[in-house]
Design a protein around this motif. Structure first.
Motif, PDB file in Angstrom:
ATOM      1  N   ARG A  20       0.835  -1.203   0.000  1.00  0.00           N
ATOM      2  CA  ARG A  20       0.000   0.000   0.000  1.00  0.00           C
ATOM      3  C   ARG A  20       0.870   1.254   0.000  1.00  0.00           C
ATOM      4  NH1 ARG A  20      -4.569  -2.104   4.248  1.00  0.00           N
ATOM      5  NH2 ARG A  20      -6.016  -2.945   2.711  1.00  0.00           N
ATOM      6  N   ALA A  21       1.939   1.228   0.775  1.00  0.00           N
ATOM      7  CA  ALA A  21       2.846   2.377   0.811  1.00  0.00           C
ATOM      8  C   ALA A  21       3.463   2.603  -0.563  1.00  0.00           C
ATOM      9  CB  ALA A  21       3.935   2.151   1.858  1.00  0.00           C
ATOM     10  N   LEU A  22       3.822   1.528  -1.233  1.00  0.00           N
ATOM     11  CA  LEU A  22       4.402   1.634  -2.575  1.00  0.00           C
ATOM     12  C   LEU A  22       3.390   2.215  -3.564  1.00  0.00           C
ATOM     13  CD1 LEU A  22       6.814   1.026  -4.423  1.00  0.00           C
ATOM     14  CD2 LEU A  22       5.939  -1.300  -4.652  1.00  0.00           C
ATOM     15  N   LEU A  23       2.168   1.736  -3.496  1.00  0.00           N
ATOM     16  CA  LEU A  23       1.117   2.216  -4.399  1.00  0.00           C
ATOM     17  C   LEU A  23       0.890   3.720  -4.280  1.00  0.00           C
ATOM     18  CD1 LEU A  23      -1.688  -0.508  -4.193  1.00  0.00           C
ATOM     19  CD2 LEU A  23      -0.626   0.356  -6.282  1.00  0.00           C
ATOM     20  N   SER A  24       1.069   4.253  -3.085  1.00  0.00           N
ATOM     21  CA  SER A  24       0.754   5.663  -2.848  1.00  0.00           C
ATOM     22  C   SER A  24       1.986   6.568  -2.873  1.00  0.00           C
ATOM     23  CB  SER A  24       0.041   5.814  -1.504  1.00  0.00           C
ATOM     24  OG  SER A  24       0.890   5.401  -0.449  1.00  0.00           O
ATOM     25  N   ASP A  25       3.107   6.048  -3.378  1.00  0.00           N
ATOM     26  CA  ASP A  25       4.356   6.820  -3.379  1.00  0.00           C
ATOM     27  C   ASP A  25       4.768   7.149  -4.814  1.00  0.00           C
ATOM     28  OD1 ASP A  25       6.988   7.770  -3.236  1.00  0.00           O
ATOM     29  OD2 ASP A  25       7.396   6.609  -1.434  1.00  0.00           O
ATOM     30  N   PRO A  26       4.439   8.351  -5.303  1.00  0.00           N
ATOM     31  CA  PRO A  26       4.742   8.677  -6.700  1.00  0.00           C
ATOM     32  C   PRO A  26       6.234   8.702  -7.007  1.00  0.00           C
ATOM     33  CG  PRO A  26       3.926  10.614  -5.526  1.00  0.00           C
ATOM     34  CD  PRO A  26       3.740   9.448  -4.615  1.00  0.00           C
ATOM     35  N   ASP A  27       7.057   9.015  -6.022  1.00  0.00           N
ATOM     36  CA  ASP A  27       8.502   9.044  -6.262  1.00  0.00           C
ATOM     37  C   ASP A  27       9.045   7.647  -6.549  1.00  0.00           C
ATOM     38  OD1 ASP A  27       8.578  11.777  -5.921  1.00  0.00           O
ATOM     39  OD2 ASP A  27       9.128  11.659  -3.798  1.00  0.00           O
ATOM     40  N   ARG A  28       8.570   6.657  -5.806  1.00  0.00           N
ATOM     41  CA  ARG A  28       9.024   5.278  -6.069  1.00  0.00           C
ATOM     42  C   ARG A  28       8.497   4.781  -7.410  1.00  0.00           C
ATOM     43  NH1 ARG A  28      10.782   3.133  -0.568  1.00  0.00           N
ATOM     44  NH2 ARG A  28       9.834   4.627   0.842  1.00  0.00           N
ATOM     45  N   ILE A  29       7.269   5.123  -7.727  1.00  0.00           N
ATOM     46  CA  ILE A  29       6.711   4.728  -9.023  1.00  0.00           C
ATOM     47  C   ILE A  29       7.521   5.363 -10.152  1.00  0.00           C
ATOM     48  CG2 ILE A  29       4.670   4.769 -10.502  1.00  0.00           C
ATOM     49  CD1 ILE A  29       4.376   2.989  -7.973  1.00  0.00           C
ATOM     50  N   ALA A  30       7.879   6.623 -10.001  1.00  0.00           N
ATOM     51  CA  ALA A  30       8.688   7.308 -11.012  1.00  0.00           C
ATOM     52  C   ALA A  30      10.075   6.678 -11.123  1.00  0.00           C
ATOM     53  CB  ALA A  30       8.803   8.792 -10.685  1.00  0.00           C
ATOM     54  N   ALA A  31      10.642   6.280  -9.987  1.00  0.00           N
ATOM     55  CA  ALA A  31      11.947   5.613 -10.015  1.00  0.00           C
ATOM     56  C   ALA A  31      11.864   4.299 -10.782  1.00  0.00           C
ATOM     57  CB  ALA A  31      12.443   5.370  -8.595  1.00  0.00           C
ATOM     58  N   PHE A  32      10.772   3.565 -10.590  1.00  0.00           N
ATOM     59  CA  PHE A  32      10.588   2.320 -11.349  1.00  0.00           C
ATOM     60  C   PHE A  32      10.475   2.610 -12.843  1.00  0.00           C
ATOM     61  CE2 PHE A  32       7.935  -0.703 -13.559  1.00  0.00           C
ATOM     62  CZ  PHE A  32       8.638  -1.884 -13.326  1.00  0.00           C
ATOM     63  N   GLU A  33       9.713   3.632 -13.202  1.00  0.00           N
ATOM     64  CA  GLU A  33       9.558   3.983 -14.624  1.00  0.00           C
ATOM     65  C   GLU A  33      10.903   4.308 -15.257  1.00  0.00           C
ATOM     66  OE1 GLU A  33       5.190   5.991 -15.119  1.00  0.00           O
ATOM     67  OE2 GLU A  33       6.656   7.124 -13.948  1.00  0.00           O
ATOM     68  N   ALA A  34      11.737   5.052 -14.542  1.00  0.00           N
ATOM     69  CA  ALA A  34      13.058   5.402 -15.066  1.00  0.00           C
ATOM     70  C   ALA A  34      13.922   4.165 -15.249  1.00  0.00           C
ATOM     71  CB  ALA A  34      13.740   6.398 -14.125  1.00  0.00           C
ATOM     72  N   ILE A  35      13.831   3.227 -14.310  1.00  0.00           N
ATOM     73  CA  ILE A  35      14.599   1.985 -14.410  1.00  0.00           C
ATOM     74  C   ILE A  35      14.123   1.161 -15.599  1.00  0.00           C
ATOM     75  CG2 ILE A  35      14.930  -0.249 -13.273  1.00  0.00           C
ATOM     76  CD1 ILE A  35      15.075   1.410 -10.613  1.00  0.00           C
ATOM     77  N   ALA A  36      12.827   1.042 -15.767  1.00  0.00           N
ATOM     78  CA  ALA A  36      12.306   0.296 -16.911  1.00  0.00           C
ATOM     79  C   ALA A  36      12.792   0.919 -18.215  1.00  0.00           C
ATOM     80  CB  ALA A  36      10.785   0.256 -16.864  1.00  0.00           C
ATOM     81  N   ASP A  37      12.771   2.239 -18.301  1.00  0.00           N
ATOM     82  CA  ASP A  37      13.216   2.919 -19.515  1.00  0.00           C
ATOM     83  C   ASP A  37      14.689   2.646 -19.800  1.00  0.00           C
ATOM     84  OD1 ASP A  37      10.697   3.985 -19.926  1.00  0.00           O
ATOM     85  OD2 ASP A  37      11.201   5.973 -19.114  1.00  0.00           O
ATOM     86  N   VAL A  38      15.526   2.692 -18.776  1.00  0.00           N
ATOM     87  CA  VAL A  38      16.959   2.517 -19.013  1.00  0.00           C
ATOM     88  C   VAL A  38      17.288   1.067 -19.366  1.00  0.00           C
ATOM     89  CG1 VAL A  38      17.752   2.090 -16.624  1.00  0.00           C
ATOM     90  CG2 VAL A  38      19.227   3.291 -18.232  1.00  0.00           C
ATOM     91  N   VAL A  39      16.553   0.107 -18.814  1.00  0.00           N
ATOM     92  CA  VAL A  39      16.800  -1.293 -19.175  1.00  0.00           C
ATOM     93  C   VAL A  39      16.342  -1.546 -20.610  1.00  0.00           C
ATOM     94  CG1 VAL A  39      16.277  -3.701 -18.645  1.00  0.00           C
ATOM     95  CG2 VAL A  39      16.756  -2.098 -16.791  1.00  0.00           C
ATOM     96  N   VAL A  40      15.197  -1.012 -20.987  1.00  0.00           N
ATOM     97  CA  VAL A  40      14.743  -1.138 -22.380  1.00  0.00           C
ATOM     98  C   VAL A  40      15.769  -0.513 -23.326  1.00  0.00           C
ATOM     99  CG1 VAL A  40      13.014  -0.377 -24.060  1.00  0.00           C
ATOM    100  CG2 VAL A  40      12.287  -1.302 -21.846  1.00  0.00           C
ATOM    101  N   ALA A  41      16.256   0.668 -22.996  1.00  0.00           N
ATOM    102  CA  ALA A  41      17.256   1.334 -23.836  1.00  0.00           C
ATOM    103  C   ALA A  41      18.525   0.506 -23.942  1.00  0.00           C
ATOM    104  CB  ALA A  41      17.566   2.725 -23.280  1.00  0.00           C
ATOM    105  N   THR A  42      18.902  -0.157 -22.859  1.00  0.00           N
ATOM    106  CA  THR A  42      20.082  -1.021 -22.875  1.00  0.00           C
ATOM    107  C   THR A  42      19.900  -2.146 -23.876  1.00  0.00           C
ATOM    108  OG1 THR A  42      20.654  -0.513 -20.582  1.00  0.00           O
ATOM    109  CG2 THR A  42      21.497  -2.588 -21.479  1.00  0.00           C
ATOM    110  N   TYR A  43      18.762  -2.811 -23.826  1.00  0.00           N
ATOM    111  CA  TYR A  43      18.517  -3.906 -24.765  1.00  0.00           C
ATOM    112  C   TYR A  43      18.412  -3.395 -26.203  1.00  0.00           C
ATOM    113  CZ  TYR A  43      17.986  -7.559 -21.268  1.00  0.00           C
ATOM    114  OH  TYR A  43      18.234  -8.480 -20.285  1.00  0.00           O
ATOM    115  N   LYS A  44      17.786  -2.274 -26.406  1.00  0.00           N
ATOM    116  CA  LYS A  44      17.631  -1.747 -27.766  1.00  0.00           C
ATOM    117  C   LYS A  44      18.971  -1.349 -28.378  1.00  0.00           C
ATOM    118  CE  LYS A  44      12.797  -0.418 -27.772  1.00  0.00           C
ATOM    119  NZ  LYS A  44      11.793   0.653 -27.948  1.00  0.00           N
ATOM    120  N   SER A  45      19.955  -1.043 -27.531  1.00  0.00           N
ATOM    121  CA  SER A  45      21.286  -0.683 -28.035  1.00  0.00           C
ATOM    122  C   SER A  45      22.241  -1.874 -28.054  1.00  0.00           C
ATOM    123  CB  SER A  45      21.869   0.458 -27.200  1.00  0.00           C
ATOM    124  OG  SER A  45      22.097   0.028 -25.868  1.00  0.00           O
TER     125      SER A  45
END
Length: 198
Positions: A20-45
């Motif tokens: 529940r704490a994770l669901l309501s924490d926009p900073d952690r959600i944003a951190a996850f989004e950034a991580i997903a983006d960088v891993v996708v970029a790693t594979y695409k390169s």
């Protein structure tokens, strides 16, 4: 109430509260989004994902590597990923010759390039061999991610991206790390192998 029931209810409550704490924490959600983006970029390169941890986190590293190389939920081509925790000859040779703190950093020097990305899993954020791995990555211009808990320890200061489970309890942190790992793999699968509408 029996002792066993009390333990189970306590653990369930801690797990639910952390989620529940994770669901309501926009900073952690944003951190996850950034991580997903960088891993996708790693594979695409053309890069690869390397993962490491100790104890239960070593098992989590292997678990995540398996999801990337095999599949998470649907058929698709394999994604290159490796857990740095599985080769006992390498681990014991490095441990014997250079010390346990070097078991991951030495492998990073021998295997990784600046195209790759390193994911360290440490519930405390203070595992010395993970910290050495992060410092080695920095020297080699390799991007880094940390999954940790609490305040992230020293690893939070060393990593490029840090995602913290909102708990101080090791078992609860590990549960959240598996959610992070599965969600990350799903995001990468969706980006690399989009479903085609018919």
């Amino acid at each position: 109430m029996t002792a066993a029931r009390a333990v189970l209810l306590t653990r369930l409550t801690a797990s639910i509260e952390a989620k529940r704490a994770l669901l309501s924490d926009p900073d952690r959600i944003a951190a996850f989004e950034a991580i997903a983006d960088v891993v996708v970029a790693t594979y695409k390169s053309g890069g690869r994902l390397y993962i490491a941890g100790n104890g239960g986190s070593a098992a989590d590293a292997q678990h995540l590597a398996a999801e990337f190389v095999s599949k998470l939920a649907r058929d698709r081509a394999p994604l290159a990923a490796e857990a740095l925790t599985v080769d006992t000859s390498i681990l014991t040779a490095i441990g014997n010759d250079y010390g346990f703190d070097a078991v991951f950093s030495r492998q990073i020097e021998g295997k990784m390039t600046a195209k790759d990305i390193f994911l360290g899993i440490t519930t405390s954020g203070n595992s010395r061999n993970i910290l050495e791995a992060l410092r080695t990555c920095r020297k080699l211009n390799i991007r880094t991610i940390i999954f940790s808990g609490g305040n992230g320890g020293l690893a939070a200061e060393e990593a490029d991206h840090c995602l913290l489970a909102p708990s101080e309890i090791t078992s609860t942190i590990q549960e959240i790390h598996i959610i992070f790992a599965h969600a990350l793999c799903e995001c990468v699968e969706n980006a690399m192998f989009p479903l085609r509408s018919t």
